[in-house]
Design a protein around this motif. Sequence first.
Motif, PDB file in Angstrom:
ATOM      1  N   PRO A  78     -28.816  17.225  -4.610  1.00 53.42           N
ATOM      2  CA  PRO A  78     -29.940  17.240  -5.533  1.00 53.42           C
ATOM      3  C   PRO A  78     -30.102  18.613  -6.175  1.00 53.42           C
ATOM      4  O   PRO A  78     -29.676  19.632  -5.608  1.00 53.42           O
ATOM      5  CB  PRO A  78     -31.145  16.905  -4.645  1.00 53.42           C
ATOM      6  N   LYS A  79     -30.738  18.608  -7.330  1.00 55.15           N
ATOM      7  CA  LYS A  79     -30.971  19.843  -8.084  1.00 55.15           C
ATOM      8  C   LYS A  79     -31.608  20.919  -7.197  1.00 55.15           C
ATOM      9  O   LYS A  79     -32.528  20.627  -6.433  1.00 55.15           O
ATOM     10  CB  LYS A  79     -31.931  19.476  -9.223  1.00 55.15           C
ATOM     11  N   GLY A  80     -31.093  22.122  -7.300  1.00 56.57           N
ATOM     12  CA  GLY A  80     -31.721  23.251  -6.619  1.00 56.57           C
ATOM     13  C   GLY A  80     -31.254  23.472  -5.188  1.00 56.57           C
ATOM     14  O   GLY A  80     -31.666  24.447  -4.552  1.00 56.57           O
ATOM     15  N   THR A  81     -30.397  22.602  -4.656  1.00 57.47           N
ATOM     16  CA  THR A  81     -29.923  22.803  -3.275  1.00 57.47           C
ATOM     17  C   THR A  81     -29.184  24.148  -3.199  1.00 57.47           C
ATOM     18  O   THR A  81     -28.226  24.366  -3.953  1.00 57.47           O
ATOM     19  CB  THR A  81     -28.969  21.662  -2.864  1.00 57.47           C
ATOM     20  N   PRO A  82     -29.617  25.048  -2.303  1.00 60.06           N
ATOM     21  CA  PRO A  82     -28.986  26.377  -2.303  1.00 60.06           C
ATOM     22  C   PRO A  82     -27.665  26.422  -1.543  1.00 60.06           C
ATOM     23  O   PRO A  82     -27.401  25.573  -0.683  1.00 60.06           O
ATOM     24  CB  PRO A  82     -30.035  27.251  -1.583  1.00 60.06           C
ATOM     25  N   ALA A 132     -28.576  18.504 -17.235  1.00 60.91           N
ATOM     26  CA  ALA A 132     -27.672  18.181 -18.349  1.00 60.91           C
ATOM     27  C   ALA A 132     -26.543  17.262 -17.898  1.00 60.91           C
ATOM     28  O   ALA A 132     -26.005  16.477 -18.689  1.00 60.91           O
ATOM     29  CB  ALA A 132     -27.098  19.464 -18.945  1.00 60.91           C
ATOM     30  N   LEU A 133     -26.169  17.341 -16.620  1.00 59.49           N
ATOM     31  CA  LEU A 133     -25.069  16.490 -16.121  1.00 59.49           C
ATOM     32  C   LEU A 133     -25.494  15.034 -15.963  1.00 59.49           C
ATOM     33  O   LEU A 133     -24.657  14.147 -15.915  1.00 59.49           O
ATOM     34  CB  LEU A 133     -24.594  16.996 -14.755  1.00 59.49           C
ATOM     35  N   ARG A 134     -26.787  14.818 -15.850  1.00 59.19           N
ATOM     36  CA  ARG A 134     -27.345  13.452 -15.678  1.00 59.19           C
ATOM     37  C   ARG A 134     -26.522  12.682 -14.630  1.00 59.19           C
ATOM     38  O   ARG A 134     -25.869  11.677 -14.921  1.00 59.19           O
ATOM     39  CB  ARG A 134     -27.382  12.715 -17.021  1.00 59.19           C
ATOM     40  N   LEU A 135     -26.585  13.197 -13.408  1.00 52.48           N
ATOM     41  CA  LEU A 135     -25.754  12.616 -12.346  1.00 52.48           C
ATOM     42  C   LEU A 135     -26.413  11.378 -11.744  1.00 52.48           C
ATOM     43  O   LEU A 135     -27.553  11.433 -11.288  1.00 52.48           O
ATOM     44  CB  LEU A 135     -25.512  13.658 -11.254  1.00 52.48           C
ATOM     45  N   GLU A 138     -22.076  16.059   1.634  1.00 49.49           N
ATOM     46  CA  GLU A 138     -22.797  16.216   0.372  1.00 49.49           C
ATOM     47  C   GLU A 138     -22.834  14.810  -0.235  1.00 49.49           C
ATOM     48  O   GLU A 138     -23.669  14.011   0.153  1.00 49.49           O
ATOM     49  CB  GLU A 138     -22.144  17.305  -0.470  1.00 49.49           C
ATOM     50  N   GLY A 139     -21.928  14.445  -1.097  1.00 46.92           N
ATOM     51  CA  GLY A 139     -21.969  13.050  -1.537  1.00 46.92           C
ATOM     52  C   GLY A 139     -21.275  12.840  -2.866  1.00 46.92           C
ATOM     53  O   GLY A 139     -20.595  13.729  -3.372  1.00 46.92           O
ATOM     54  N   MET A 140     -21.464  11.662  -3.422  1.00 47.93           N
ATOM     55  CA  MET A 140     -20.741  11.306  -4.646  1.00 47.93           C
ATOM     56  C   MET A 140     -21.713  10.818  -5.722  1.00 47.93           C
ATOM     57  O   MET A 140     -22.697  10.146  -5.441  1.00 47.93           O
ATOM     58  CB  MET A 140     -19.697  10.240  -4.338  1.00 47.93           C
ATOM     59  N   ALA A 141     -21.369  11.180  -6.963  1.00 47.40           N
ATOM     60  CA  ALA A 141     -22.192  10.801  -8.109  1.00 47.40           C
ATOM     61  C   ALA A 141     -21.281  10.673  -9.317  1.00 47.40           C
ATOM     62  O   ALA A 141     -20.085  10.960  -9.240  1.00 47.40           O
ATOM     63  CB  ALA A 141     -23.255  11.863  -8.359  1.00 47.40           C
ATOM     64  N   ARG A 142     -21.847  10.224 -10.417  1.00 40.78           N
ATOM     65  CA  ARG A 142     -21.068  10.126 -11.658  1.00 40.78           C
ATOM     66  C   ARG A 142     -21.974  10.567 -12.806  1.00 40.78           C
ATOM     67  O   ARG A 142     -23.125  10.113 -12.882  1.00 40.78           O
ATOM     68  CB  ARG A 142     -20.625   8.681 -11.873  1.00 40.78           C
ATOM     69  N   PRO A 143     -21.459  11.433 -13.686  1.00 43.68           N
ATOM     70  CA  PRO A 143     -22.281  11.788 -14.844  1.00 43.68           C
ATOM     71  C   PRO A 143     -22.490  10.538 -15.708  1.00 43.68           C
ATOM     72  O   PRO A 143     -21.529   9.778 -15.910  1.00 43.68           O
ATOM     73  CB  PRO A 143     -21.435  12.818 -15.600  1.00 43.68           C
ATOM     74  N   GLU A 144     -23.713  10.341 -16.180  1.00 48.51           N
ATOM     75  CA  GLU A 144     -23.921   9.215 -17.085  1.00 48.51           C
ATOM     76  C   GLU A 144     -23.080   9.471 -18.328  1.00 48.51           C
ATOM     77  O   GLU A 144     -23.082  10.561 -18.866  1.00 48.51           O
ATOM     78  CB  GLU A 144     -25.408   9.080 -17.423  1.00 48.51           C
ATOM     79  N   GLY A 145     -22.322   8.466 -18.738  1.00 47.48           N
ATOM     80  CA  GLY A 145     -21.395   8.668 -19.843  1.00 47.48           C
ATOM     81  C   GLY A 145     -20.000   9.007 -19.344  1.00 47.48           C
ATOM     82  O   GLY A 145     -19.070   9.160 -20.139  1.00 47.48           O
ATOM     83  N   ALA A 171     -28.403   4.313 -17.432  1.00 50.73           N
ATOM     84  CA  ALA A 171     -27.688   4.203 -18.708  1.00 50.73           C
ATOM     85  C   ALA A 171     -26.294   3.627 -18.452  1.00 50.73           C
ATOM     86  O   ALA A 171     -25.300   4.354 -18.466  1.00 50.73           O
ATOM     87  CB  ALA A 171     -27.585   5.580 -19.359  1.00 50.73           C
ATOM     88  N   PRO A 172     -26.198   2.323 -18.168  1.00 45.28           N
ATOM     89  CA  PRO A 172     -24.889   1.758 -17.828  1.00 45.28           C
ATOM     90  C   PRO A 172     -23.903   1.838 -18.984  1.00 45.28           C
ATOM     91  O   PRO A 172     -24.302   1.920 -20.146  1.00 45.28           O
ATOM     92  CB  PRO A 172     -25.203   0.301 -17.487  1.00 45.28           C
ATOM     93  N   ASP A 173     -22.614   1.825 -18.647  1.00 48.03           N
ATOM     94  CA  ASP A 173     -21.570   1.791 -19.684  1.00 48.03           C
ATOM     95  C   ASP A 173     -21.743   0.500 -20.497  1.00 48.03           C
ATOM     96  O   ASP A 173     -22.264  -0.490 -19.981  1.00 48.03           O
ATOM     97  CB  ASP A 173     -20.188   1.816 -19.023  1.00 48.03           C
ATOM     98  N   PRO A 174     -21.273   0.505 -21.754  1.00 43.19           N
ATOM     99  CA  PRO A 174     -21.457  -0.685 -22.594  1.00 43.19           C
ATOM    100  C   PRO A 174     -20.872  -1.946 -21.956  1.00 43.19           C
ATOM    101  O   PRO A 174     -21.431  -3.030 -22.104  1.00 43.19           O
ATOM    102  CB  PRO A 174     -20.720  -0.348 -23.885  1.00 43.19           C
ATOM    103  N   GLU A 175     -19.756  -1.808 -21.246  1.00 45.14           N
ATOM    104  CA  GLU A 175     -19.166  -2.964 -20.574  1.00 45.14           C
ATOM    105  C   GLU A 175     -18.844  -2.561 -19.133  1.00 45.14           C
ATOM    106  O   GLU A 175     -18.371  -1.449 -18.894  1.00 45.14           O
ATOM    107  CB  GLU A 175     -17.857  -3.383 -21.245  1.00 45.14           C
ATOM    108  N   PRO A 176     -19.075  -3.459 -18.174  1.00 38.53           N
ATOM    109  CA  PRO A 176     -18.721  -3.100 -16.796  1.00 38.53           C
ATOM    110  C   PRO A 176     -17.216  -3.058 -16.602  1.00 38.53           C
ATOM    111  O   PRO A 176     -16.488  -3.810 -17.257  1.00 38.53           O
ATOM    112  CB  PRO A 176     -19.342  -4.236 -15.969  1.00 38.53           C
ATOM    113  N   PHE A 177     -16.763  -2.182 -15.719  1.00 38.36           N
ATOM    114  CA  PHE A 177     -15.336  -2.178 -15.406  1.00 38.36           C
ATOM    115  C   PHE A 177     -15.101  -1.780 -13.959  1.00 38.36           C
ATOM    116  O   PHE A 177     -15.996  -1.276 -13.283  1.00 38.36           O
ATOM    117  CB  PHE A 177     -14.526  -1.318 -16.382  1.00 38.36           C
ATOM    118  N   VAL A 178     -13.911  -2.083 -13.492  1.00 37.81           N
ATOM    119  CA  VAL A 178     -13.519  -1.719 -12.142  1.00 37.81           C
ATOM    120  C   VAL A 178     -12.149  -1.046 -12.230  1.00 37.81           C
ATOM    121  O   VAL A 178     -11.334  -1.409 -13.086  1.00 37.81           O
ATOM    122  CB  VAL A 178     -13.487  -2.962 -11.214  1.00 37.81           C
TER     123      VAL A 178
END
Length: 470
Positions: free
Chosen positions: A63-67, A84-87, A200-207, A344-351
Amino acid sequence: MRYDALILGAGMSGLAAGIRLAQAGKRVAVLERHYLWGGLNSFYKRAGRRFETGLHALTNFVPKGTPNVPLTRILRQLRISHDALRLAPQRHSKSALRLSSDETLVLEYSNDPARMRASVERLFPAETAGFERMVAALPGYSDATEADRTTSARARLAEFVREPRLVELLMIAPLFYGSPTERDMSWAEYGILFRSIHLEGMARPEGGIKALLDLLIERFEAEGGELRMRNGVAAILHTHGRVTGVRLDDGTELECERVLSSAGLVETEALCGTPRANEDDPRIGRLSFVEVCCVLDRTPLELGHDTTIVFYSDSERFLYERPETPVEPRAGVITCPSNYLTSAPDPEPFVRVTCPANHGFWTSLDETRYAAEKVRAVDAMLAAAESFSFPIRPHILFRDSFTPRTIERFTGHRGGAVYGSPLKRRDGQTDLAGLELIGTDQGLVGVVGALLSGISIANRSVLAPSGGLS
Ligand SMILES: Cc1cc2nc3c(=O)[nH]c(=O)nc-3n(C[C@H](O)[C@H](O)[C@H](O)COP(=O)(O)OP(=O)(O)OC[C@H]3O[C@@H](n4cnc5c(N)ncnc54)[C@H](O)[C@@H]3O)c2cc1C
């Protein structure tokens, strides 16, 4: 016209190094052979749709600000805000080990480490205390000892965990997400990868990856850096043991004080005039992949699959190695970008399904056979992946795939080696003064690792000779 620094490659490490040097007021250009930036982590259009390579997950999510963690340090150094990364964080992910046709062990985890602990306890109650001790004993990001670098992760895990099937389960995700060596890695590398994925963990930037790349390019250009696409480097020029510049593919020569290269170890040596290494040179990595991206007519969630990433092994021994066959569908990663918690999902789902592959096979084929073998390999991969996820094939609107041959062609990495050479140059130094390695072969892999590599070598080599990240 003389540059303070020229950087080979507009991948993650090259762009990060470029930003740091430009911020310091250096005259710097990033030279990229291709027309798209991103290197192993890029994007392209096919049939009007945008596809991504690389980035299943941004590891090291906090999360934001974790030192005092890599992501916070990187963003501060690059002057990019966490917002700005919109994770979008993962829902949850799993590692699955099939023991027989009716028994599969599934280790679950999320960005809350307690979920993994609970999953270990459910699977192997007697191993819970050993697992906790293992986590407490993991080397940190920067305090690994020389012994940690030479000790096998499997052997060390077995000192804490007696159940070999749990050892196997605990190896799957860290191997897939960063090991340049087959079957095993060092305890030091394991510490980094386990922390970045599971603690820590996993995330994806929106977009997706393009959103992250847009931010990097914007920062680099705003700081005054020069991005030169379709400017492949044909040779690194040097005299009396010191770099003097580069010669581009079109013959143009550029002069500079320093070169930072993300091309790879043997690849950079060849640019300096060393004879090209043989295919079986042990410094060339053996791990490469076939990946298929399938656009679906509905989301995986609608099809009953709520997992973000499944790392699977369809055999009791996890086959993380270069297969003798074109592809190894019994070991794979299934990634569902729409299963990140996004608004903000992608326009089409994919795998996306990714499996180890044999580089030599894919580079030996003519075009007709290559196309036919791709179809065959991908069909086998999807059949295996479905048995760990959901019925993918009936819902495919469009699919596209790439092989080790594509990876080599678009990144220049010999062997299509996604995690580069098994022999890393941790200090980034080469035999030439003024030439340093950044990125995968400096020893840090993945998106976050490559960014960190570019930043720390740039900081050390030009900004603060004695220091790394501050
Ligand atoms: C299928 C796949 C999935 C992945 N999934 C993930 C993931 O989920 N999470 C994660 O963190 N990482 C993932 N990765 C790994 C990650 O993409 C890489 O570790 C990271 O991007 C490496 O960055 P780099 O800067 O070291 O090198 P690269 O991305 O390889 O960049 C090197 C650049 O140098 C250029 N270049 C080479 N030679 C020359 C030359 N002579 N002249 C000019 N330019 C040159 C290349 O064209 C390339 O653009 C994945 C990779 C792949 C292939």
